[in-house]
Every structure is written in structure tokens, then in C-alpha cells.
Design an enzyme around this catalytic site. Sequence first.
Site, PDB file in Angstrom:
ATOM      1  CG  ASN A 254      11.710   6.593  16.007  1.00 51.61           C
ATOM      2  OD1 ASN A 254      11.916   5.485  16.521  1.00 51.61           O
ATOM      3  ND2 ASN A 254      12.087   6.883  14.758  1.00 51.61           N
TER       4      ASN A 254
ATOM      5  CG  PHE B  45      12.547  -3.179  16.031  1.00 50.07           C
ATOM      6  CD1 PHE B  45      12.458  -2.140  15.129  1.00 50.07           C
ATOM      7  CD2 PHE B  45      13.495  -4.166  15.809  1.00 50.07           C
ATOM      8  CE1 PHE B  45      13.297  -2.061  14.018  1.00 50.07           C
ATOM      9  CE2 PHE B  45      14.346  -4.104  14.696  1.00 50.07           C
ATOM     10  CZ  PHE B  45      14.244  -3.055  13.811  1.00 50.07           C
TER      11      PHE B  45
ATOM     12  CB  SER C  92      16.277   0.300  13.869  1.00 49.28           C
ATOM     13  OG  SER C  92      15.825   0.955  15.051  1.00 49.28           O
TER      14      SER C  92
ATOM     15  CG  ASN D 105      15.652   4.022  18.082  1.00 47.11           C
ATOM     16  OD1 ASN D 105      16.405   4.854  18.569  1.00 47.11           O
ATOM     17  ND2 ASN D 105      14.795   4.303  17.113  1.00 47.11           N
ATOM     18  CB  THR D 106      17.356  -2.693  18.106  1.00 48.94           C
ATOM     19  OG1 THR D 106      15.945  -2.467  18.035  1.00 48.94           O
ATOM     20  CG2 THR D 106      17.613  -4.094  18.628  1.00 48.94           C
TER      21      THR D 106
ATOM     22  CE  LYS E  48      14.214   2.271   6.261  1.00 46.03           C
ATOM     23  NZ  LYS E  48      12.822   2.484   6.694  1.00 46.03           N
TER      24      LYS E  48
ATOM     25  CG  ASN F  59      16.062   3.190   9.598  1.00 45.23           C
ATOM     26  OD1 ASN F  59      15.326   4.004  10.148  1.00 45.23           O
ATOM     27  ND2 ASN F  59      15.936   1.895   9.766  1.00 45.23           N
TER      28      ASN F  59
END
Length: 349
Positions: free
Chosen positions: A110, A114, A172, A174-175, A210, A239
Site C-alpha cells: 500500500n 495517511f 509509515s 508513504n509520508t 510504532k 510497520n
Amino acid sequence: MSMIERLSLAVLHRFDPERAHGLAMKALAAGLAGGNGPVTSARLASTIAGIDLPNPIGAAAGFDKNAVAADKLMRTGFGFCEVGAVTPRPQDGNPKPRLFRLTEDRAAINRFGFNNDGMAVIHANLMARRPGGVVGVNLGANKDTGDKADDYIAVLTRFQDLVDFATVNVSSPNTEKLRDLQGRAALDALLERVIEARDAQQRRVPVFLKIAPDLTPGEIADIAEVAVERGVDAIVATNTTLARDGLRSRHAGQAGGMSGAPLFDRSTAVLRSLYGHVQGRVPLIGAGGVATPDQALAKIRAGASAVQLYTAMVYEGVSLGGRLADGLDRLLSAGGFANVADAVGTEEI
């Protein structure tokens, strides 16, 4: 897994993955999954960071991003769940498509970024649907926010009286630049501000951290030391990963974080290393690739006091949480453990 759940999964897998997840959440919110509440027993009941858990199997953040089905999810057998990630302002996330099934690998990739409805809407959703069980919130930051700590503190303050724990998500992929916050100096400064803000409130909600699986041994050691020094209440390891080792799916080259079965060994190695550093001073939650009772127990024996899952439900359905708890109970009994806490860190290395 029931025949109805098996057929439902087969139908959902005919849809685009993100649309399928949306349909599954609507069905779950409508109560179609059934269930009688968390699976529990004397062996499964335990405490982590002062929080009493009926069983140590949790639904990870990302599954119920907007807290639309937390009450129904808890009825399927899970011992706890985590909603979000939640950002102060609503956020669309990255362009679609951004979720890919890697069926041959029992995995997913993915690059959501967010996406969520924002803390005002999600807080209202959770207020309306608050289950009796243990629920946490994953703290996120808006993509265009310069000072990420401000966003974490804003969400923490909003949810502090409503949740059982709050997780600072610095992992994450993705940021942009979010994972930079895992560096020793940046993480120390961030946690200092977040915990100071938490302590200024009337209720002391436990703060979890996390982390990513893509860390060097030195980085793991630094994170462990900072977490202990700052009084973090638990660490979630891990994660999603940027690694693509051994994948067979045609989607293997997609950008984003990979989760599911191929992550198990990598995430467990991080967990094992982290346990060696914290030496019981901070409880750990194992996440990454858990799909069977044996894998749940392996995480626990590597140092986890509880485990979380998400991607396995894509292939095994939401009843998996309860089935894992039942299976773990049997494994603990067969291993001579009176309680799950007795099995933590007992792995022979």
C-alpha cells in the site's frame, strides 16, 4: 473460517482491493460478521502497559482507519484494536490505485499516505460506536505539516479521554520524511514533546511507539534507549517494509509498504533485537506477517507481550482474530504455560 466468510472473501477478491476493503468495512459496520466478543481464558488474559487484555491478539491500525466498525470488529474475537492513523485535518492520501494484493505471496503493498476523514469526524465515529473493549488510536501527521509533533499532539489531546492507548506512528513509508523521525535526536525531541503534552492532561493515556522493520542494529539500539529514557509505554514492531525479497506477484514492483507473510521473518528479527535491548523495561507488541497461532506464539516467544495483524485478514477474514486466540490458547496449554505472559521472551536463541 465459515463457508459464508469463505464465499464472501472470494467475491470481494473480484473487486479492486481498496473498493473491496470499503465494502468489507460496510458489511462489518452493519454487523454481518457476527461474533460474541473477545475470546478469553485464564491463559490468554494479560496486562500490557497497565491495560487489561482479554487476549493478546489485536487488529492493527489501518484496518479501521475511520473508526466506523470498531465495536463490531471487537465482537469477532479480537482482544484489542487500533483505529487510524488519524491526522488533525482530513486527508485524501496518495493517488489511486494505491493498494495491491500480492495473492501468490499472501501479502499486500500500500501507498495510502495517511488517507482518513480527520480527527473531528473519527472522534465522533468512535464516540458513537465505542465498544466495551480495548481501543487505541494511531497518531498521524498531515502531509503538509512542517512540525509533525504538533499534529501528533493535536490528535492525542483530542482522543485522550476516549481511547486506551495512543500510538506515535513514525514508521509509515508513504509520508515523505516521516521515517526520518526514527533517528535518535529527532525521536528523542518528538517523544519529549508528545509525552510532555500527555502528562499535562488530567488522564495519563499510555503512549506507544510504532517503528519500521527497515532499521540497522544501531538504529534499533538507539530507538530502544530513547524509548526507555522517555518513558514510552510500549513499542509496536513493526510497520510495513520497503524490502521486496523473494516476492512472486506481478505487483511486487509497486511502490509503498509491503505487509503480510513475507514480512514475518524481518519484523520478528527486529522484535527479537529490540527485546534484547529493552530487557523487559518496555513491553513490545509484535506485528508483521502473523497469520497462524504458531506465528503468534513465535512473536510472543521472541519478546512480544501482544501481537497485531491486518493483511492476513485480507485472505483469512475478520474471524481470524478469534481463531488465532483460540489456537494460541491451545498452544500455551500444550507448552505448559499458565499464562501468555509466562511465554514472553522464552525463545531459545
